[in-house]
Design a protein around this motif. Sequence first.
Motif, PDB file in Angstrom:
ATOM      1  N   SER A 129       0.813  -1.228   0.000  1.00  0.00           N
ATOM      2  CA  SER A 129       0.000   0.000   0.000  1.00  0.00           C
ATOM      3  C   SER A 129       0.842   1.272   0.000  1.00  0.00           C
ATOM      4  CB  SER A 129      -0.925   0.018   1.227  1.00  0.00           C
ATOM      5  OG  SER A 129      -1.721  -1.140   1.237  1.00  0.00           O
ATOM      6  N   GLN A 130       2.106   1.141   0.416  1.00  0.00           N
ATOM      7  CA  GLN A 130       2.948   2.338   0.519  1.00  0.00           C
ATOM      8  C   GLN A 130       3.425   2.832  -0.843  1.00  0.00           C
ATOM      9  OE1 GLN A 130       5.551   0.544   3.648  1.00  0.00           O
ATOM     10  NE2 GLN A 130       5.616   2.637   4.406  1.00  0.00           N
ATOM     11  N   PHE A 183      -0.595   5.396   5.086  1.00  0.00           N
ATOM     12  CA  PHE A 183       0.502   4.963   4.216  1.00  0.00           C
ATOM     13  C   PHE A 183       0.894   6.056   3.214  1.00  0.00           C
ATOM     14  CE2 PHE A 183      -0.829   0.478   5.206  1.00  0.00           C
ATOM     15  CZ  PHE A 183       0.369   0.102   5.781  1.00  0.00           C
TER      16      PHE A 183
END
Length: 349
Positions: free
Chosen positions: A42-43, A72
């Motif tokens: 997700s980052q 994130f």
Amino acid sequence: MNAEFIEALEEIEKEKGISKDVIFDALEAALVSGYKKNFGSSQNVEVNIDREMGTVKVFAKKTVKEVVEDSFLDISLDEAKRIDDKYQIGDIIMIEVTPKNFGRIAAQTAKQVVMQKIKEAEREVVFNEFAGRENEIVTGLIQRISKNIIYVDLGKTEGVLPPSEQIEGETYNQGDRLKLYILEVKKTTKGPQIILSRSHPGLVRRLFELEVPEIHDGIVDIYGISREAGSRTKIAVFSKDPDVDPVGACVGFKGSRVKAIVNELNGEKIDIIIWSKNVGEFISNSLSPSKVLKVEVNEKEKSALVIVPDYQLSLAIGKEGQNARLAAKLTNWKIDIKSEKQYEEGKKE
């Protein structure tokens, strides 16, 4: 990664011609995927490799927002100001998030990326070499035969002789050495694909250029070639030097030059004829070995009526019309052949 890795990249750059920056860029992109796979997809991250020391750092890219929607991707203004008082809403902050064991992943990824880039560079070298040799002749060794497709060893790479480019009736065996015409060089995901031909008229042209120094030196020119591979070829030649006989030059002493070409083509018959500016004369020559009595030319329709001796009609037409067909193809004229008797009867009618 360390200084040794940087030195290795410099060696690769010298030997293979692959720029260090190309490898670094590919490696950084691969490490982003590696990080997301192992530590959180997700980052929004960026990987930086120190070009001098080889150290690897991972940074999370976060946008400064009043309301954090996704931890994130976003960071609050208060938290951003704790890092640096200058940050404002909308700024992008790079926060280092390099995991402790990321060096091991980086080393594995580096090996894969370098190997891939070396393969790509080698393929590119082969592609560039052979792309520049399209329409040339090459000698190759038959490596294997699979489903009528012949794979030929060309040294640095493998060429393909498809069924459509093989000579009908010619036998091919593993280990045979052949002269082949490079028809096309394609770029594929598996590397360059070199399509070869044994049936293309260009092969005959190149063989004559190899065997006849006068053609190679530009004294004798090839006007055109018509070919039915494995059976018969007609080649029209002319000389730029009035002292040089173009047919004699192509035939060679005691037929040595043309014999070498016929042997390479496994007995394919070759008619060498003289090209002439005079269309009637050229058409007459093109029907060799038949004698021609008269040629009536229709310039408008680009057609010609050719009269031959009665006893030479079948020779002029050739087996299954081959001689006439090849002559028409060579001259690019429609040719109608009649015997002397047929012509006289036609005139009476």
